[in-house]
Structures are given as C-alpha cells and as structure tokens.
Design an enzyme around this catalytic site. Sequence first.
Site, short mmCIF file in Angstrom:
data_model
loop_
_atom_site.label_atom_id
_atom_site.label_comp_id
_atom_site.label_asym_id
_atom_site.label_seq_id
_atom_site.Cartn_x
_atom_site.Cartn_y
_atom_site.Cartn_z
N ARG A 47 44.72 72.24 -51.25
CA ARG A 47 43.65 71.88 -51.64
C ARG A 47 43.69 71.38 -53.35
NH1 ARG A 47 40.20 75.22 -53.74
NH2 ARG A 47 40.42 76.79 -52.26
N TYR A 97 25.67 49.81 -51.30
CA TYR A 97 26.01 50.32 -50.06
C TYR A 97 24.92 51.19 -49.61
CZ TYR A 97 28.28 52.89 -46.58
OH TYR A 97 28.54 53.78 -45.51
N ASP A 141 32.16 50.66 -58.46
CA ASP A 141 32.72 50.95 -57.03
C ASP A 141 33.39 49.44 -56.86
OD1 ASP A 141 33.02 50.57 -54.27
OD2 ASP A 141 31.18 51.85 -53.91
N LYS A 175 38.81 50.97 -46.78
CA LYS A 175 38.65 49.61 -46.62
C LYS A 175 40.05 48.80 -46.96
CE LYS A 175 34.50 50.71 -45.53
NZ LYS A 175 33.75 51.82 -46.48
C1 LIG Z 1 31.06 49.64 -51.20
C2 LIG Z 1 31.40 50.94 -50.55
N1 LIG Z 1 31.35 51.94 -51.27
C3 LIG Z 1 31.38 53.31 -50.74
C4 LIG Z 1 31.64 53.41 -49.39
C5 LIG Z 1 31.68 54.70 -48.67
O1 LIG Z 1 32.81 55.13 -48.37
P1 LIG Z 1 33.13 55.84 -47.08
O2 LIG Z 1 32.55 55.24 -45.84
O3 LIG Z 1 34.86 56.04 -47.08
O4 LIG Z 1 32.60 57.42 -47.34
C6 LIG Z 1 31.27 52.30 -48.72
C7 LIG Z 1 31.63 52.42 -47.12
O5 LIG Z 1 31.26 51.34 -46.31
C8 LIG Z 1 31.31 50.86 -49.18
O6 LIG Z 1 31.45 49.75 -48.44
#
Ligand SMILES: Cc1ncc(COP(=O)(O)O)c(C=O)c1O
Length: 387
Positions: free
Chosen positions: A56, A109, A182, A207
């Site tokens: 961990r 998101y 992000d 992604k």
């Molecule tokens: C722009 C963005 N940030 C964060 C996330 C969250 O990531 P995760 O689905 O890996 O938890 C997503 C998921 O679609 C996203 O599109």
Amino acid sequence: MSTHEHQSKSGFETRAIHAGYEPDPMTGAVIPPIYATSTYKQDGVGGMRGGYEYSRSGNPTRTALEGNLAALEEGERGFAFASGLAAEDTLVRALCRPGDHAVIPDDAYGGTYRLFDKVERVWGLDHSPAPVSDVDAVRAAIRPGTTRLVWVETPTNPLLNIGDIEALAGVAHDAGALLVVDNTFASPYLQQPIPLGADIVVHSTTKYCGGHSDVVGGALVVRDLEVAEKVAFHQNSMGAVPGPFDCFLTHRGLKTLGVRMDRHCDNAEKVVAFLTGHPKVEQVIYPGLEEHPGHTVASRQMKRFGGIVSFRVTGGEQEALDVCARAEVFTLGESLGGVESLIEHPGRMTHASVAGTDLEVPADLIRLSVGIETADDLLADLDRALG
Ligand SMILES: Cc1ncc(COP(=O)(O)O)c(C=O)c1O
C-alpha cells in the site's frame, strides 16, 4: 549527467519510453516487472531494500509508473491511484479541511461534480461552480481566505470549454489558493499544465494515458515538495492505490501516448470536417474550430486539439439517442480515450448525475471519443448513423 537530468531534457516520447525505470539491475529486464507482492523481506528489523515495506505504501511497479507520470507532466512527483476519482478524493482531503471551499467547473465531469456535491460537502468542503472559460467569473467565485482549490478541467467534459491555465493560475495564486487542472482530455502529450503555472495535475489514467480501455486508474502530479508530502501521506493513509498489474498496463499505455494522440487528433479533425455542414448536425463543438470560443487559448496552450468531438443534432433528444443506437464502428459506451471509437449520450449516460442541476448538458448532445481506426470507416459509420 544523471539519468534523471538526462530524461528531463529529452523529448516527450523519449521520456514516455524511458523515464521512471532503469532496466532491473538483477536481470536486466527492460520492462518493469509486475511485482505481485504485498510485503517485502527486511534485512533485520527496519532493514528495507529500496525503502519497500508494504505494497500500500510502495510497490516497484507503481514506483516506475509514478516516475514516468512525473516526467511527462514535468512535475516534482507523481502518484498513482485506483481510479481518477480516488485520486481526486485523496487530493481534496490532503489539501482541504472542513470549512474550506473550492471553485469547480460549471460543466465538470459528472463524477467529479458528484464527489464534490455528495461526498466532500458532507465532509465539510463547500464548492461553487464557475465557467472555466471566464477568468473573471472564476475570480468572483473565490471566497477570500477559505478557497483552497481552484479546480478546472480544460478541455471540459463534454462541452469542450477551454480554460486559460496561465491566467487561472494567477487568479488562484492571488487568492492564496492552488490551481488544480484535470488534464484527462488533453493528456500530457497535448498539454502540460505545470509549466503553465498549475500546482497539481489530475488524470483519469483510465482514458488516454492507459489508452486501451483495459484498466481503470488515476494519477496526481504535483509541482512542489510540500504538496507532494501531504499527498504521499494521504495516499498511504487512505489506501486507494492501484495494484501492480494495473500499474503495468497504465505504464505500457503511456509509452505509446504520443503516437496514439497524433492519430486520435488526425481522425478527430476528419470527423469534424465531415460533421460540419451536415444537414442533421446543428453544431459541432471542437476547440480546433476557429469559431470555438476557446480556440485562441487552446492554440496557445495545447499542441493539438484532442480526440473528443461533441455535436448537437437538429432532431432533438430522440434523434440523438437514435444516432447513438445506429452507430456500429463507434461503440455505444461510456468512457473515452481508448484506441476504439466510442459514442455516447452525455445527458442520459456519463452526465446523468448532473440532470436537474446547473451543470445539466443539452439533451441533443452526442459525445464522440474518436479512436485510431481507419478514418474512412469512422466517417462511413457516422454517415449511416446520422441517416
Ligand atoms: C475528466 C475526467 N476526470 C475524472 C474522471 C474520473 O476518473 P475515473 O473514472 O478513472 O474514476 C473522468 C472519468 O470519466 C473524467 O472524464
């Protein structure tokens, strides 16, 4: 010159392939092995080899990935997590305290919005949505003294709004807050927020970083050591870490990020050209289009404009749902950033959690994650789906 210095001066693709890992001294393995171990033999009490005591807290497969992420984003340190949302939650609780406040995108998101609205708010963190494309609105949303984080996505999901990272960093820093970007949609190949002034970069590595839709993961890359220490403490204390196999897959994906992103962009540009002027298409949303309101800023801070294309159809919500259902090469599904093309209806799918809020997305909107298949096949599929 040390390996680290050498790699920090290398080009992006060289760093993507080499940074974070030296061939294993024992075997010469060129690729980081999958260290499927939870614990490590100590040479006498406290005699840890390479600092590893429990997975961990640290695992060599994860260390390699984290070093690679830091090099690609040009940050001080990288941290890998079990998902993008796990990374976000760890960051918020590392840097905020109950009673604090964050500014978030007004088209964040959906999962990020849900995290702030339903989880962090209960814990004691308040938030205000503001449009990332409007620096004055972000400034106005800041509560002096209590705003700790100015959180932006750029491009945003799914409306592809663009925030000026350099200007937003100035606004956040003037208020004593940190700028979090992000960078999931752009990926570090197209945009590096830290050299532009951001303090922390967030990724859903699920992604483009992973890139093959075969692993869920998240990452944080931070600009300075003080923040790094807080994040490291919380990463270990909260424990939302990825396993070694997930780290291996994500790291493998990063090595080809540059070539994949170039093809994603090539194909997205062809899709945009096809959709523009199509009689069934009301509006095409892509930061590469000159009429896109964020085009100038995007041209300045992004290498190219990415693989996500959103568009609105003339026939309303039912038509949007029908187009999604008729597509074949574009697979109907959530997520984005993999080699395969995906189509989705944000209002009913990825962004259903913001229905009825200020963050609601238009019902006639379709989002495409344009993959790296043969471009003509993608265009023929869209032609058929639009009817
Ligand atoms: C722009 C963005 N940030 C964060 C996330 C969250 O990531 P995760 O689905 O890996 O938890 C997503 C998921 O679609 C996203 O599109």
